[in-house]
Structures are given as C-alpha cells and as structure tokens.
Design a protein around this motif. Structure first.
Motif, PDB file in Angstrom:
ATOM      1  N   ALA A 157       0.822  -1.208   0.000  1.00 36.35           N
ATOM      2  CA  ALA A 157       0.000   0.000   0.000  1.00 36.35           C
ATOM      3  C   ALA A 157       0.857   1.260   0.000  1.00 36.35           C
ATOM      4  CB  ALA A 157      -0.923  -0.003   1.215  1.00 36.35           C
ATOM      5  N   GLU A 158       2.108   1.137   0.456  1.00 37.83           N
ATOM      6  CA  GLU A 158       2.957   2.322   0.559  1.00 37.83           C
ATOM      7  C   GLU A 158       3.767   2.584  -0.708  1.00 37.83           C
ATOM      8  OE1 GLU A 158       3.787   1.552   5.339  1.00 37.83           O
ATOM      9  OE2 GLU A 158       5.138   0.759   3.819  1.00 37.83           O
ATOM     10  N   ILE A 189      -9.917   4.268   2.098  1.00 37.48           N
ATOM     11  CA  ILE A 189      -8.959   3.914   3.142  1.00 37.48           C
ATOM     12  C   ILE A 189      -7.901   4.998   3.293  1.00 37.48           C
ATOM     13  CG2 ILE A 189      -7.076   2.321   3.681  1.00 37.48           C
ATOM     14  CD1 ILE A 189      -8.831   0.090   2.770  1.00 37.48           C
ATOM     15  N   ARG A 190      -7.521   5.585   2.154  1.00 37.90           N
ATOM     16  CA  ARG A 190      -6.482   6.613   2.214  1.00 37.90           C
ATOM     17  C   ARG A 190      -7.038   7.965   2.653  1.00 37.90           C
ATOM     18  NH1 ARG A 190      -4.606   2.960  -1.138  1.00 37.90           N
ATOM     19  NH2 ARG A 190      -2.355   2.632  -1.221  1.00 37.90           N
ATOM     20  N   GLY A 191      -8.346   8.019   2.923  1.00 33.31           N
ATOM     21  CA  GLY A 191      -8.925   9.253   3.418  1.00 33.31           C
ATOM     22  C   GLY A 191      -9.036  10.356   2.376  1.00 33.31           C
ATOM     23  N   VAL A 192      -9.148   9.970   1.113  1.00 38.85           N
ATOM     24  CA  VAL A 192      -9.357  10.975   0.063  1.00 38.85           C
ATOM     25  C   VAL A 192     -10.747  11.581   0.275  1.00 38.85           C
ATOM     26  CG1 VAL A 192      -9.576  11.319  -2.430  1.00 38.85           C
ATOM     27  CG2 VAL A 192      -7.890   9.702  -1.527  1.00 38.85           C
ATOM     28  N   LYS A 219      -4.653  -5.447   0.326  1.00 37.42           N
ATOM     29  CA  LYS A 219      -3.352  -4.911   0.733  1.00 37.42           C
ATOM     30  C   LYS A 219      -2.964  -3.744  -0.163  1.00 37.42           C
ATOM     31  CE  LYS A 219      -0.729  -8.592   2.942  1.00 37.42           C
ATOM     32  NZ  LYS A 219       0.491  -9.410   2.804  1.00 37.42           N
ATOM     33  N   MET A 220      -3.188  -3.927  -1.469  1.00 36.91           N
ATOM     34  CA  MET A 220      -2.884  -2.862  -2.424  1.00 36.91           C
ATOM     35  C   MET A 220      -3.711  -1.627  -2.115  1.00 36.91           C
ATOM     36  SD  MET A 220      -0.939  -3.582  -5.069  1.00 36.91           S
ATOM     37  CE  MET A 220       0.135  -4.929  -5.325  1.00 36.91           C
ATOM     38  N   ASP A 221      -4.978  -1.866  -1.737  1.00 40.41           N
ATOM     39  CA  ASP A 221      -5.860  -0.748  -1.431  1.00 40.41           C
ATOM     40  C   ASP A 221      -5.497  -0.110  -0.095  1.00 40.41           C
ATOM     41  OD1 ASP A 221      -7.389  -0.546  -3.672  1.00 40.41           O
ATOM     42  OD2 ASP A 221      -8.912  -1.972  -3.015  1.00 40.41           O
ATOM     43  N   GLY A 222      -4.593  -0.738   0.629  1.00 46.79           N
ATOM     44  CA  GLY A 222      -4.139  -0.139   1.879  1.00 46.79           C
ATOM     45  C   GLY A 222      -4.882  -0.601   3.110  1.00 46.79           C
ATOM     46  N   ALA A 223      -5.639  -1.717   2.994  1.00 45.23           N
ATOM     47  CA  ALA A 223      -6.378  -2.206   4.147  1.00 45.23           C
ATOM     48  C   ALA A 223      -5.473  -3.063   5.017  1.00 45.23           C
ATOM     49  CB  ALA A 223      -7.585  -3.021   3.698  1.00 45.23           C
ATOM     50  N   GLY A 224      -5.436  -2.759   6.296  1.00 41.87           N
ATOM     51  CA  GLY A 224      -4.701  -3.583   7.258  1.00 41.87           C
ATOM     52  C   GLY A 224      -5.570  -4.758   7.666  1.00 41.87           C
ATOM     53  N   PHE A 246     -10.728  -7.408   7.879  1.00 46.54           N
ATOM     54  CA  PHE A 246     -11.693  -8.233   8.602  1.00 46.54           C
ATOM     55  C   PHE A 246     -13.071  -7.582   8.600  1.00 46.54           C
ATOM     56  CE2 PHE A 246     -13.821  -9.496  12.573  1.00 46.54           C
ATOM     57  CZ  PHE A 246     -13.841 -10.864  12.377  1.00 46.54           C
ATOM     58  N   LYS A 247     -13.095  -6.296   8.934  1.00 46.00           N
ATOM     59  CA  LYS A 247     -14.361  -5.586   9.071  1.00 46.00           C
ATOM     60  C   LYS A 247     -15.021  -5.372   7.704  1.00 46.00           C
ATOM     61  CE  LYS A 247     -14.451  -0.993   9.892  1.00 46.00           C
ATOM     62  NZ  LYS A 247     -15.336  -0.290   8.981  1.00 46.00           N
TER      63      LYS A 247
END
Lengths: 366, 293, 304
Positions: free
Chosen positions: A73-74, A102-105, C202-207, C212-213
């Motif tokens: 993601a980084e 997720i990135r808060g855009v 993961k690519m989208d940045g989800a931990g 899970f949620k």
C-alpha cells in the motif's frame, strides 16, 4: 511520472530458486510485458515489485525511491489481478473507491475520480451493480477502474485477460493498450500469451526458468531471438529447429543427413563440425529446394496452408505456405537463407555473423 | 493447507486467539487434566485425606458388575438407536430424493425434530408410551398387554430407544438427502441404461456411493446415543427401573452428583473420554481414506 | 404403397412399444403415488407426538389425567397457556414459564453469539497470519472436538465451582463455548477466500482489522447465519450441564423446567406440562424452519 528499476532480485521458496537475480529498468510511461511459460517466475517477479512477495535480496526502486522494504500500500502502485479480485459484496462504485476511502481521500474527490474512470471504461451505468451482476468483460473493466482511480505511479497487470473468452480478449487487449497510452502510466504486464506480449509491449521480457532470456522490443525479439528458448516461444507455429554442424570456414552448416546451407550474412566462428542448431520459421521455407519433405498433415487455413511433415532424417518440420501446394506428395523444399537463425548446438545461444576480419572464435580466444 | 498471502503483524494474531484459547484452557484442558489426575486418587470417607492409588479406581470400575451392566446397556441402547434412526432416515431420504412434486415440502416437514431438545422429545413421548395417559401405552394395556415402562426394564429400554431415535432421524435424513443429491445423475442414468432394476441400482450404485455419508453418520449417531441422550433418559426413566436404562453417561452423572465419588466418577470420565477418542480416531482414519476417492 | 406384411409387422411393433410405454407410465405413476403415501405416513408419524401434545394442551387437567388422549382441540387453550406462562406448574415447581424461557433465550443467544465471536476471531488469526505457535494454537482448539462437554462434565463442574460460577450465566455459558466446530467452519470458509482478494485489499491499503471488518465479515454472513441456527438450537437444548450448574430458579432453563414440572406423577398438571412443552420447542423449531436454507447448508458444512 515514474520509472522502475529492479536490481538483481533473486527469489527462492524454500530450497527452490524461482528467480535468479533479475535486472530490469523501465522508462517513464513504458509498457513492459513479462512473458514466459507457466512456472518461469514471471508472476513472482511482478509480485515482488508489488510488495506481495519479499525478495531474497536485491532492490526495487520506483522513481528513485527504494521501496524494497515497503508494504504494497505504501508503494503507490495498483494491480489488476487475473481473477479480478473484486470484493463480491461491494458495488462497482465501492469496489473502485475502496482504496481511496482507506487513504482518506475527500468524498467529492473520490466521486470525481470514480466518475471519470467509469466514463473512460464505459461503466457509468453500472456503478451500483454487484460484481456477480456483471459480465466477464465488465468485471475486467472494474478491476482496471479500481487501478486507474488510484492514479498510481505504476500499473501491474497479472495475466488480466486470461479469464476472458478469445474474442473479448482481443478487444480488451486493444483497450488496455489505448488506456495505457492515454494515461501514460508506467506498466508491467505479465502474460503467457505471446500474441498479447507482442501486441501490448513497448518492450518484452522473455523469461525462462527464473532468468530473463531476452529483454528487447517485440520486433527485435522476433527478428533476433537471443536463444532457442526465445526463438521457439515467440512466433506461431513455432520455429523449426534442425540440428546441424558448422562447415569448413564457418561459411555454412550441414543439416544432419542433409545438404549444406550457406549462411547469407557471413561466417560463424568455430571449428568445422561444431554442433549448431538452425532455426527457421515455418513461413521462411520456399518450395523447390534440396530437402525432400514427406507431409503427414495438411491444415488449410484459407489464405495459407500449414504443412507438417518429416525430412528423410525423421526430423519433424512445419511449413507455412501461401495458398495450397499443387501436389500433396513429397515436397521439395528449400530454406531462405536470409531468414536463417543460427544457435550454438550446446548452449542454445544465438550466434551472429562475424565481420570477416575477426574469424578467431571468441570462445577460443577467451 | 494454508494461504500464501498473510498479514505480517506479529502481536495481533495472539490477541485474536486469546479469548478462545483462554476458554479452551480453563474449561477444557484444566478439567480434562484434573479428571485424569483425580482418576488415580482416592479420598477417604470424610474427604480429608487423599491418596494416590494408581489404577485401582479403574480396576474397581471394571470389576463392578453394575458398571459392566452399564457398558452392556449402553451398547444395546446405542446399537438400536443408531440402527433405527439411520434406517428410517435412509428410507425417507431415498423416497424424498425421487423427483416427485413437493419434495422440498417433505424436507421441511421432516427436519424440524432436529430442533427439539432430547429432554423435550422425551416429554413428548410420555404421551405416547405412558401406561395411563399415553396413546399407545393405554391401548396396549387395554388389549391385555401389560405395558409400563416404569416397571418393566425391557419396555423402559424400548421407550428411551424410540424417543432417542425419533429425534435423530431428521439429522440423518438431512445428511442422507444431501449425500443422495450429490450422486451425479449421469451415474444413475448409466446404470439404468445398463438395465439394472431400481432395487439393484440402489444396492450396487447408490448405496456404495453413499458409504462415506453412512459411515460418518454411524459415528455421529453412536456419539449421540452415548452422550446426548442423557436428557431423554433422565426425563423418561431416570435410569430405571432397577438401572435397566442406566447408560454410562447416566451412571457417571449419578456417581458424581449423587454419590459424590470423586475418584470413581473421574475414572468413569476418563473411560468415556477414551471411548470418544476411539470413535473420533476411527472417523479421522475414514476422513483420510475419503481423500482417496 | 408398402408391402402388406411389412406394414403389419411395423404396426405391431409400434403397438407393442406404445403398450410398453403405457405400462411404464402406469408403473411410474403408481410408484410416485406410493412414494407420496409412505412419505405422508412418515411425516404423520413424526408429527404424531407433537400433535398429541398440541391438542392435549387445549384440554383441562382432568381430561388428560383420565388418559383420554384427545386428538382434537379443546376449549382450554388460552387458560392453559396463560397459566403456564405466568405461573408454571402450580403444584410442583411454581416457576413461571416466561422466566424460564427468558433464561433459555439468554443462554442460547449468548452461547450462539459468544461462540461465533471467539471462533471467527481465532479462525481469522490462524488463517491470515503466520506466527510462532500457530500450529500449536490450531491443534489446541482442534482437539476440543474430541471431547463433548458431556464427557468431561464433572471435572468441568469442579473447575466452575472452584471459580465460584455455579448458578451464574457465566458458569452456564462459558464451558459450552469452548468448542472447535465453529472455528473449523470459519477456517474452512476463510481458506476459500481467494488470495487475490487479500492482495487487492493490501494494495488498497487495508490492514488486517480493516480487511476483517470490510471484507471478511460481510462475506461470512451466510456462514454466521448458519452457525447461529445450529448454535442457538444447541444452546437452547442443553440439559445435562444446566442441570448440574443451576440449582436456583433464577437461572433455570425451560428444558430443565419441564422435566422438573413432571415431578412425582400423581400431582402432575399434564395439560400445563403440554402447554409448556409446546412453548419450549417453539423457539428452536421456529429458528430452524425460518432459517432452513442457511441451517441445512451450515449443518452439512460444519460436519465435513
């Protein structure tokens, strides 16, 4: 705008080495296609760039920044998966916007980007649908849309067309090419399909058993394959390989149990009798010549005919002839020497003609 | 089997596992360990002194004719519950699997007894078997058969077997039906084209293909008969008359709860554990074999 | 024109085939009819005990005690159910059915929800992470499959009473939550979630928690529903464990209550017992029938 450099990246799963130190450098806006048979390590390479696998050593550099230790993601990259990997419970809009959320855009920005991408991909009317209500091609587009809205430095495509039927695959191929041109995003595209590779890539990386066998433009790879693997992989029907030996002075080759072919472009190094492999594409035979071919299967394709047959030595040969041969009995065929590829019989590496001055074989001189 | 994609976090998985592991430890490993430990101990009559007696509790258990009776009763009881519940369920499932109209309606009408508690099932059957107020019990007495499951041990056993089997039929029915429906139509059609009669088709094609389900259900039904029928027995006969329906689990309950014999009841728990482990081991072996199909 | 004899032979063959087809049709119709008959008989036999209790619960105590075994409804339905609901059995336990039903409901709900909650978390940890002790944790949970609560009931009782949890919801519920079935079902399901979906997240940045949620939980709804039915029924129907752990009416469940209601038979108010029985089996039966689709799927998959 981004460049990508891969420095000496090897990868092993347990004791099995799948990549042997790959080096690759991708220019800004370039579309690189990584092609090879299954198990050659092409997907692993892509996944290492994505950050989904960790390289055993070596470095991944995107636009000058070392990202080797960063999470996917980084890395500011986006990936299109073979099975699309859409979230089945989310609408098209939610699928495309998930990463941005997720990135808060900010919301208006998300809406704008999704709208723009959706229009570009012809998904405007489908934003509220779930993935299961979409056709394969539409899902493919959503997967692309999800990558596009992120406005990443790098696009990664992992065999994105292989789940589509043949007709759609051709259409989507063209669409991807156009999109990539239009957006100008540096891209890596993995496929096992040589036609996809040839049509999509600015340059190709042909991989074989964890090594990059050749990195070059499609035409270069077709015209001057670096070894027998590349030569046999690119082109359809595949190139014919005939075992042969070098003749006196390196000026020609004697086909096993057959005549001598004189090289059109100059001598090859080595002693007489050196083992060679001659490569000749099916379309580069000519009717009328010194080789008697007994056809055993004839496939008329309309404008041309593919003939499978055997030489007296038992060697199988495939020919592509314009039109239909007049007789179906034994054909006398010849090789158009200007299209002949010469490979080392032992290593399979390409042997180019040497300038007449330097006849000393490189491998003897050391 | 495992996934190749994983999250790299280190602490989080332990946190996620904590609730289940804590409960499992306190309410599973601790008691199981204690049972094994106590089964080697004996308390004196006043509960003051405890001494290590080795296998003596077990030796005593297996020399106790009443305990051996319990073992025999459990075997008879389990055999009949399993045989009844499975054969009736298989018959009904085969019929419901015929492509007739209303097959789903029958399914709905047959599955609900699954939801009834064993103890409640027992109460339902009181009104069938009770000698004075039960439909069948009263009828039998009316025609001169002396029927009273509270006095006659055999009749008591029949009563708890029927009530226990009744409740289990719907569970077996669901699995048999699922098993039957997973048999490819083409196999049956091939057998029909080969000229096999329906009965022959059933015994030579359907039944063998159903054997994984049958075997699985066999283990499940035995486990059910061993343990889950406690409620049926307690509600109908309380283990009587004269311990005629006192199965192992019922006896363990009486010894632990009423007689407060810690050593013996622990030893009984351990024996039961071994029985379940044996059953489970058989089941696992079978699952392994299933992989080869 | 055809030759005479040939035409005759053909006509005969056709007639024979038609007759055979008709016979087959008749046979099939007869078999279908027989199938229906046997199935209806089976269903009726199954329903008979329930029917008797349902009808009995609408008669007065004298009718039932005389052993009349009514097969048709009587006039006392409202009276019997109201009495059972508010008073229970007047001559024996005197605990209102409503109170016991509430206890059963709380127990069943807490068991179902609690088991699902701890199982989905531990399954998530085992499938989506790699950490030292992963296999050990998995086996520690898996091995609980081997021993149903009934087998280790006294030692467990010992532990619960040492912890001072007798006559509490905690003591009633926690030991029943320690089981592996739900964990295994979730694990099985999680393994079918494509790797690519995790990678995309993961690519989208989800931990892991976000994934899970946002993904795992919504995708698991069918499995959760199926497990809920199974566990609710399991919880509601518990008998041996509550019998041991509850001695006070405050936490008494309906299943225990009915059996206690019968007590010494001379005093039993059978009509109220019958009404209570109907009330006791209503919630789990309703859950199973209303959620039949998920329930059947869940049942067959848990046991795989």
């Amino acid at each position: 705008m981004a460049t990508l450099t891969v420095h000496g990246v090897p990868k092993s799963f347990g004791k099995v080495a799948v990549l042997h130190g790959i080096d690759l450098s991708v220019a800004d806006g370039e579309m690189i296609v990584i092609v090879g048979a299954s198990g050659c390590g092409k997907s692993t390479l892509l996944r290492i760039v994505a950050g989904l696998e960790t390289a055993t050593e070596g470095r991944i550099v995107i636009s000058g920044a070392d990202v080797t230790r960063l999470e996917p993601a980084e890395r500011d990259i986006a990936m299109v998966f073979q099975n699309y990997a859409l979230y089945p419970h989310m609408s098209v809009f939610e699928n495309m916007s998930y990463g941005l959320r997720i990135r808060g855009v900010p919301k208006p920005e998300i809406a704008r980007r999704v709208q723009q991408a959706a229009e570009m991909l012809g998904l405007g009317a489908l934003l509220q649908r779930r993935p299961r209500e979409l056709s394969g091609g539409q899902r493919q587009r959503v997967a692309m849309g999800r990558a596009i809205v992120r406005e990443p430095k790098l696009f990664l495509f992992d065999e994105p067309l292989s789940n589509l039927d043949a007709k759609l695959r051709v259409a989507m191929r063209a669409e991807i090419k156009r999109l990539q041109r239009r957006l100008g995003v540096t891209s890596l595209f993995v496929t096992h399909d040589q036609v996809e590779a040839m049509t999509l890539g600015d340059r190709l990386v042909v991989m074989n058993q964890g090594r990059a066998a050749q990195v070059a433009t499609p035409m270069e790879i077709f015209a001057r394959p670096a070894d027998t693997y590349v030569a046999g992989f690119i082109g359809s029907p595949a190139m014919n390989f005939l075992p042969a030996t070098l003749t006196e002075g390196g000026l020609g080759a004697r086909i096993a149990d057959g005549p001598v072919i004189r090289f059109a472009d100059g001598p090859r190094p080595g002693m007489a009798g050196r083992a060679l492999t001659l490569g000749i594409r099916p379309e580069h035979f000519a009717l009328g010549g010194p080789l008697p071919l007994t056809p055993d299967l004839i496939e008329p394709l309309g404008s041309e005919t593919v003939v499978h047959g055997r030489l007296p030595s038992g060697q199988e040969v495939t020919l592509r002839l314009a039109g239909m041969p007049a007789s179906l009995g034994t054909l006398e065929i010849g090789i158009r020497a200007e299209h002949l590829h010469v490979f080392d019989g032992e290593t399979g590496l390409r042997m180019d003609a040497q300038p007449a001055a330097a006849l000393t074989p490189a491998w003897q001189g050391g | 089997m495992r996934k190749k994609v994983i999250f790299p976090q280190v602490g989080l998985p332990y946190l996620l596992l904590l609730p289940q592991l804590a409960i499992t430890f306190v309410f599973f490993f601790l008691p199981a360990g204690q049972a094994i430990w106590f089964s080697f101990l004996r308390q004196d009559a006043f509960g003051i002194r405890t001494e290590f007696v080795g296998l003596e509790n077990f030796v005593e258990l297996f020399q106790d004719p009443l305990y051996l009776d319990s073992v025999w009763i459990t075997l008879v009881f389990s055999f009949w519950v399993t045989a009844l519940a499975m054969s009736v369920a298989l018959g009904l499932a085969v019929l419901a699997d015929r492509h007739i109209r209303g097959a789903t309606a029958y399914k709905t009408l047959l599955i609900w007894p699954y939801a009834i508690a064993p103890a409640v099932a027992a109460v339902l059957w009181i009104f069938i078997f009770h000698p004075q107020i039960g439909l069948l019990g009263k009828f039998l007495n009316g025609i001169g058969v002396r029927w009273d499951y509270k006095l006659n041990g055999t009749q008591a056993l029949i009563t708890v077997i029927v009530a226990s089997a009744w409740k289990q039929v719907s569970y077996n029915f669901l699995f048999f039906l699922a098993g039957l429906q997973s048999i490819p139509r083409s196999v049956l059609e091939a057998a029909a084209i080969d000229g096999a009669s329906p009965a022959r088709r059933f015994w030579t094609v359907v039944f063998p293909l159903l054997s994984p389900t049958t075997f699985f259900l066999l283990v499940i039904n035995l486990t059910y008969a061993f343990f889950d029928t406690f409620g049926v027995i307690d509600a109908l006969t309380k283990g009587g008359p004269a311990k005629a329906t006192s199965t192992l689990i019922y006896r363990a309950y009486i010894d632990g709860r009423v007689n407060l014999d810690l050593g013996s009841s622990s030893a009984q728990s351990v024996v039961l554990m071994l029985a379940v482990i044996a059953l489970t081991a058989v089941q696992f072996r079978f699952i392994e074999r299933k992989v080869h199909y | 024109m055809m030759h005479g004899p040939v035409a005759t032979i053909r006509a005969e063959a056709i007639a024979r085939a038609e007759a055979a087809a008709e016979r087959a049709d008749t046979a099939r119709r007869r078999a279908d009819w027989l199938t229906h008959a046997v199935l209806i008989l089976g269903v009726a036999l199954f329903a008979l005990p329930i029917w008797i209790v349902l009808m009995g619960s609408t008669h007065d105590v004298a009718t039932v005690s005389r052993g009349e075994v009514p097969l048709l409804p009587g006039p006392y339905a409202v009276e019997n159910y109201a009495a059972a609901w508010t008073e229970g059995s007047a001559r024996t336990t005197r605990v209102p059915v409503s109170a016991m039903m509430l206890n059963s409901f709380v127990m069943a709900m807490l068991i179902a929800v609690g088991k699902i909650a701890i199982s989905i978390l531990s399954a998530y940890a085992v499938v989506f992470f790699s950490f030292p002790g992963r296999l050990l944790a998995f086996w520690a949970i898996f091995i609980t499959l081997m021993l149903p609560v009934e087998v280790r009931i006294f030692p467990t009782f010992q532990v619960v009473s040492d912890l001072g949890l007798v006559n509490t919801y905690t003591g009633l519920i926690l030991p029943l939550i320690a089981s592996a079935t739900a964990t295994l079902l979730f694990r099985q399901f999680f393994l079918t979630i494509p790797d690519e979906l995790v990678e995309a997240a993961k690519m989208d940045g989800a931990g892991p928690l976000r994934f899970f949620k946002d993904v795992v939980l919504p995708l698991s709804t069918t499995n959760i529903a199926a497990l809920f039915v199974i566990l609710f029924v399991y919880g509601w129907n518990q008998y041996l464990w509550p019998l041991l752990i509850t001695t006070s009416a405050d936490v008494e469940t309906i299943v225990i209550g009915i059996v206690k209601m019968i007590g010494a038979e001379a005093d039993t108010e059978w009509n109220r017992v019958m009404a209570t029985t109907v009330l006791a089996l209503l919630p789990p039966v309703a859950v199973v029938i209303l959620m039949q689709r998920w329930f059947v799927k869940g049942l067959v998959e848990t046991e795989k």
